[in-house]
Design a protein around this motif. Sequence first.
Motif: not given
Length: 266
Positions: A77-81
Amino acid sequence: MEAASANPTPRDRLRPLRYVWRVPLLVLHVLFGVVICALILSWAGGVMKNGREPLAHRTIRMWSTLLLRVFGFRSRRFGQPLPDPVLFVANHTSWLDIELLHSQRAACFVAKAEIASWPLVGWMAARGGTIFHRRGNNHSLASVMASMVERLREGRSVAVFPEGGTGHNGVLRVFHARIFQAALDAGVPVQPVALRFARHGKRLIDAGFREGESFMGNFLRLLGEPPLDVEVHFLEPVPVSADGRRRMAEASRERIAQALDTDTPA
């Protein structure tokens, strides 16, 4: 003069061995999924509270992550949901795309109606909150839009593929703008998500469907492939504009295209 022939693809001698141990694991994993759907997803709530994932969401993420591992894929995962509710819009190249996103964040997907009739898979998808759409049917689309707005207003996130179908050879197709109306009607943000297959940080464009490749052909090919990374990039939300669905669609596509073409750390 005789035309030069292309270099032959090196034979993958380990492919048969991968099938030997992955197929039994896959069978066990599917049976595990049946238990999950029959028990946990039948009664567990599907709405976040105070930013915390419910049991059903955590279970879906775990099952999806393990499925990817059976295929030899490592989910990154890259970034945040964003917290629920949100409309996730993602690129689409493979039947695995749903599992890619689900490995990092559970959401209600919009999928083609044919999946509902698939043995076991259709039942599991329905239990997971999938919204089924009959392509080319305007009445079905209106019903899907209404269902999306309803789920979003209930506090659940929805994920869609605005291309309207799978792309091939790394081509990102035009995003349909109408689907973004659901976010406007429900008053929720739109977050683009780039789904990317990679090895050593370099994007692989043929891990998804190849042109003319059937579902079963793709399924068997990927089941025997060497390990690779499957990346889920949660990107910056696009500005919401009541009179700019097309601008929202174009901005989402541009951000996803940039993420797909950017090398990632191995």
